[in-house]
Design a protein around this motif. Structure first.
Motif, short mmCIF file in Angstrom:
data_model
loop_
_atom_site.label_atom_id
_atom_site.label_comp_id
_atom_site.label_asym_id
_atom_site.label_seq_id
_atom_site.Cartn_x
_atom_site.Cartn_y
_atom_site.Cartn_z
N THR A 19 33.88 62.94 67.58
CA THR A 19 34.49 62.54 66.16
C THR A 19 33.72 62.68 64.93
N LEU A 20 32.40 62.31 65.17
CA LEU A 20 31.47 62.69 64.04
C LEU A 20 31.37 64.24 63.74
N PHE A 22 33.46 66.57 64.59
CA PHE A 22 34.74 67.12 63.85
C PHE A 22 34.51 66.88 62.37
N PHE A 23 34.09 65.73 61.92
CA PHE A 23 34.08 65.54 60.55
C PHE A 23 33.08 66.59 59.92
N TYR A 26 34.52 69.98 59.81
CA TYR A 26 35.47 69.92 58.65
C TYR A 26 34.93 69.98 57.37
N PHE A 51 37.10 70.81 67.86
CA PHE A 51 37.17 69.43 68.22
C PHE A 51 37.43 69.57 69.49
N THR A 100 46.95 60.06 65.65
CA THR A 100 46.26 58.99 65.62
C THR A 100 47.60 57.66 65.45
N VAL A 168 40.70 62.44 56.69
CA VAL A 168 39.55 62.64 57.32
C VAL A 168 38.51 61.57 57.34
N LYS A 169 38.37 61.11 56.26
CA LYS A 169 37.19 60.25 56.02
C LYS A 169 37.54 58.86 56.58
N GLU A 171 39.97 58.39 58.97
CA GLU A 171 40.09 58.62 60.32
C GLU A 171 38.72 58.54 61.09
N THR A 172 37.74 59.06 60.44
CA THR A 172 36.39 59.02 61.04
C THR A 172 35.56 57.85 60.91
N PHE A 173 35.63 57.19 59.81
CA PHE A 173 34.92 56.09 59.50
C PHE A 173 35.73 54.59 59.59
#
Length: 203
Positions: A19-20, A22-23, A26, A51, A100, A168-169, A171-173
């Motif tokens: 996941t990180l 992917f971030f 991106y 990803f 998600t 994205v931010k 979703e990731t964090f």
């Protein structure tokens, strides 16, 4: 097959690393456009497709190291592949964002079915690590089910109304941190239901 021991740090890297990655990918290519087979693809779609193999490699290593993958990990991988494929086929990033919502919704649905049957499916998968009285498991499961519903609804609202960058931010964090903090708060709040190991008798 019995689960093998694995270095906790390596386990965290394999579970959270894709996941990180992917971030980071991106962020690096979000403003780029890629031409393939006469079709232009955005940086987001390319990052989503990259990803997929990263996730599969991480899961393969995790399986090789532990001899086990949870059903949730397998389901999540399937959803990533399926919706990643739809994203590429239709050249539409919305499919990847929907993933998600569906994952959180699926988890809420499964736990909800258990509750309707008077059972805590969380207890089946977590009891070994968190011994707790049945009443505590039911309370915990109801709250976690509602949390998954909230996250699913939040994801739908965010991807439909906000920018891809913000999604994205979050979703990731934000989503993982919110879920972790919530679970930790619930475990602390349900201390009275925990089953403590008996003290060893002393001669």
């Amino acid at each position: 097959m019995a689960e093998k021991q694995i270095n906790p740090i390596l386990k965290q890297v394999l579970e959270l690393g894709p996941t990180l990655a992917f971030f980071l990918i991106y962020v690096r290519i979000k403003d780029e456009t890629y031409l393939y087979g006469g079709t232009e693809y955005s940086g987001f779609i390319v990052a989503a497709l990259v990803f997929i193999p990263i996730l599969l490699v991480a899961m393969a290593i995790l399986w090789q190291q532990t001899g086990k993958l949870s059903r949730m990990q397998v389901f999540t991988a399937f959803m990533v592949i399926f919706f990643g494929g739809l994203t590429a086929y239709f050249n539409d990033e919305r499919f990847f964002k929907m993933k998600t919502t569906i994952v959180y919704g699926f988890m809420a649905g499964i736990l909800g079915i258990g509750l309707l049957r008077g059972q805590s499916y969380l207890q089946y998968v977590m009891e070994e690590f968190l011994p707790m009285e049945p009443e505590g498991w039911m309370i915990f499961t109801k709250r976690v089910t509602m949390m998954f519903v909230v996250l699913a609804v939040a994801n739908e609202l965010i991807w439909r109304t906000q920018s891809t960058d913000l999604w994205v931010k979050l979703e990731t964090f934000a989503f993982p941190i919110a879920l972790f903090v919530f679970l930790w708060a619930q475990i602390v709040g349900l201390q009275k239901y925990l089953i403590l190991p008996p003290e060893e008798s002393q001669d």
